[in-house]
Design an enzyme around this catalytic site. Structure first.
Site, PDB file in Angstrom:
ATOM      1  N   ILE A  92       0.829  -1.204   0.000  1.00 57.69           N
ATOM      2  CA  ILE A  92       0.000   0.000   0.000  1.00 57.69           C
ATOM      3  C   ILE A  92       0.861   1.251   0.000  1.00 57.69           C
ATOM      4  O   ILE A  92       0.492   2.267  -0.615  1.00 57.69           O
ATOM      5  CB  ILE A  92      -1.000  -0.011   1.185  1.00 57.69           C
ATOM      6  CG1 ILE A  92      -1.996   1.141   1.049  1.00 57.69           C
ATOM      7  CG2 ILE A  92      -0.281   0.023   2.519  1.00 57.69           C
ATOM      8  CD1 ILE A  92      -2.807   1.136  -0.225  1.00 57.69           C
ATOM      9  N   GLU A 169      -7.207  -2.401   5.439  1.00 56.87           N
ATOM     10  CA  GLU A 169      -7.175  -3.005   6.775  1.00 56.87           C
ATOM     11  C   GLU A 169      -5.973  -3.920   6.936  1.00 56.87           C
ATOM     12  O   GLU A 169      -5.347  -4.344   5.965  1.00 56.87           O
ATOM     13  CB  GLU A 169      -8.456  -3.781   7.052  1.00 56.87           C
ATOM     14  CG  GLU A 169      -8.977  -4.629   5.895  1.00 56.87           C
ATOM     15  CD  GLU A 169      -8.045  -5.714   5.424  1.00 56.87           C
ATOM     16  OE1 GLU A 169      -7.440  -6.383   6.292  1.00 56.87           O
ATOM     17  OE2 GLU A 169      -7.910  -5.899   4.206  1.00 56.87           O
ATOM     18  N   GLY A 314      -5.515  -7.141   0.631  1.00 54.43           N
ATOM     19  CA  GLY A 314      -6.042  -6.171   1.585  1.00 54.43           C
ATOM     20  C   GLY A 314      -5.179  -4.923   1.603  1.00 54.43           C
ATOM     21  O   GLY A 314      -4.615  -4.522   0.580  1.00 54.43           O
ATOM     22  N   GLU A 315      -5.097  -4.281   2.762  1.00 58.99           N
ATOM     23  CA  GLU A 315      -4.303  -3.065   2.983  1.00 58.99           C
ATOM     24  C   GLU A 315      -4.881  -1.835   2.278  1.00 58.99           C
ATOM     25  O   GLU A 315      -4.357  -0.744   2.416  1.00 58.99           O
ATOM     26  CB  GLU A 315      -2.844  -3.230   2.528  1.00 58.99           C
ATOM     27  CG  GLU A 315      -2.086  -4.346   3.177  1.00 58.99           C
ATOM     28  CD  GLU A 315      -0.651  -4.459   2.661  1.00 58.99           C
ATOM     29  OE1 GLU A 315      -0.192  -3.578   1.890  1.00 58.99           O
ATOM     30  OE2 GLU A 315       0.021  -5.437   3.029  1.00 58.99           O
ATOM     31  N   GLY A 316      -5.928  -2.002   1.467  1.00 58.89           N
ATOM     32  CA  GLY A 316      -6.394  -0.913   0.621  1.00 58.89           C
ATOM     33  C   GLY A 316      -5.722  -0.883  -0.730  1.00 58.89           C
ATOM     34  O   GLY A 316      -5.876   0.080  -1.489  1.00 58.89           O
TER      35      GLY A 316
END
Length: 348
Positions: A92, A169, A314-316
């Site tokens: 990210i 997240e 994830g992580e955006g």
């Protein structure tokens, strides 16, 4: 958490659509970018939308059930990855630098003391949730505090000039939590049982996946399927999921565009949507995750994501990767000539 969220005023739709249709192109030739431009214009209530100070919020939290073996990784990876975010070394970080996106990491409930750090927002509710195999993941007071803190974070971004926010997240065990939330809120209505919704998360092998499914079935037998979305969140949620739900509602309250990442982020949106269905017009769905439950979520929300890249990090990351498409939609609306201004003959 009470919200006064209203859907965008639709009276601008015809004017926006006319503006899009008069660009120097055949009708609909820019495909879904045209719908995206229309959506951003409606969210911002203008024929000339602009994107200001876009930001990614990554919410981190630990899950008590992680110690039972619902993930391929130990719980310590949550705080270690937060350190990686703060050092600029995660995916990210790379994508936010590339896209010129702001990035904040929110400690919603990590079992670690980070101290005061640049780029870290301390919104900790507690050092991780309880183990939902034994008891509700959080108390009603903790749930409500997480929702309100998330809302406040979104309002603060808006006050600083941000009008588009993406969500990410980090939390070992949070795909398990998202699976339970998804099953309770939309699974039965979509004909998807808990086992179908539950995926491999961080990379469980076949034996690990069966263990995860068995553990989640135990959790469901203990906690049941509450009808109230707030009760579902308290029973099975994570602090990061609850805080994201509040932040999404807060962002929509301020007329911000909401970029939705993958499976876990969409589980937070399911909660937000159950609390305020008017949130959907504010949401841009970035991508379709490889997690099987994500398709169930998207179908339940009637959502068609912008991309399908087999992401499951994830992580955006999906939200960040989708950002140039949002920019392209807004830029063609602002900068592309019309048939009239360019002196180009229209279709006869």
């Amino acid at each position: 958490m009470k919200t006064t969220l209203a859907a965008p005023d639709e009276r601008l739709r015809a004017a926006l659509q006319h503006r899009i249709d008069r660009k120097t192109k055949p009708l609909g030739a820019l495909g879904r970018l045209e719908a995206l431009a229309l959506q951003v214009g409606l969210v911002q209530q203008t024929e000339t939308p602009q994107l200001r100070q876009p930001h990614i919020l990554v919410f981190a939290g630990d899950h008590g059930a992680a110690r039972a073996g619902v993930s391929a990784y130990p719980q310590d990876v949550t705080w270690q990855m937060v350190e990686n975010f703060l050092a600029g070394g995660a995916a990210i970080n790379v994508f936010c630098r590339q896209m010129d996106l702001g990035l904040s990491v929110v400690d919603a409930g990590v079992n670690h003391d980070f101290g005061k750090r640049p780029g870290l927002v301390d919104a900790k509710i507690g050092p991780g949730t309880a183990n939902y195999l034994e008891a509700p993941a959080m108390t009603a007071a903790q749930r409500d505090a997480a929702l309100e803190r998330g809302r406040g974070l979104a309002h603060a971004l808006a006050a600083n000039g941000c009008n588009a926010v993406g969500f990410g997240e980090m939390g070992i065990g949070n795909t398990a939590s998202a699976s339970l939330i998804t099953h309770c809120l939309v699974g039965e209505a979509r004909g998807a049982d808990l086992a179908t919704i539950t995926g491999r998360g961080t990379g469980l092998d076949d034996a690990g996946l069966e263990r995860k499914r068995a553990l989640l079935a135990r959790a469901l037998a203990r906690g049941g399927r509450p009808a109230d979305p707030r009760a579902v969140l308290a029973e099975y949620g994570g602090f990061e999921i609850a805080m994201m739900a509040g932040a999404m509602l807060g962002a929509a309250e301020k007329g911000m565009l909401v970029l939705v990442d993958g499976f876990i982020v969409t589980s937070a949106l399911l909660v937000a949507h159950a609390l305020a269905p008017q949130i959907l017009p504010y949401c841009v769905f970035a991508h379709r995750s490889r997690e099987p439950g994500h398709r169930v979520q998207l179908d339940a929300l009637g959502a068609e994501p912008l991309m399908d890249l087999d992401l499951r990090l994830g992580e955006g990351t999906g939200a960040a990767l989708a950002w140039p498409l949002v920019q392209a939609a807004v830029n063609f609306l602002a900068e592309m000539a019309s048939f009239e201004s360019a002196g180009v003959s229209d279709k006869t």
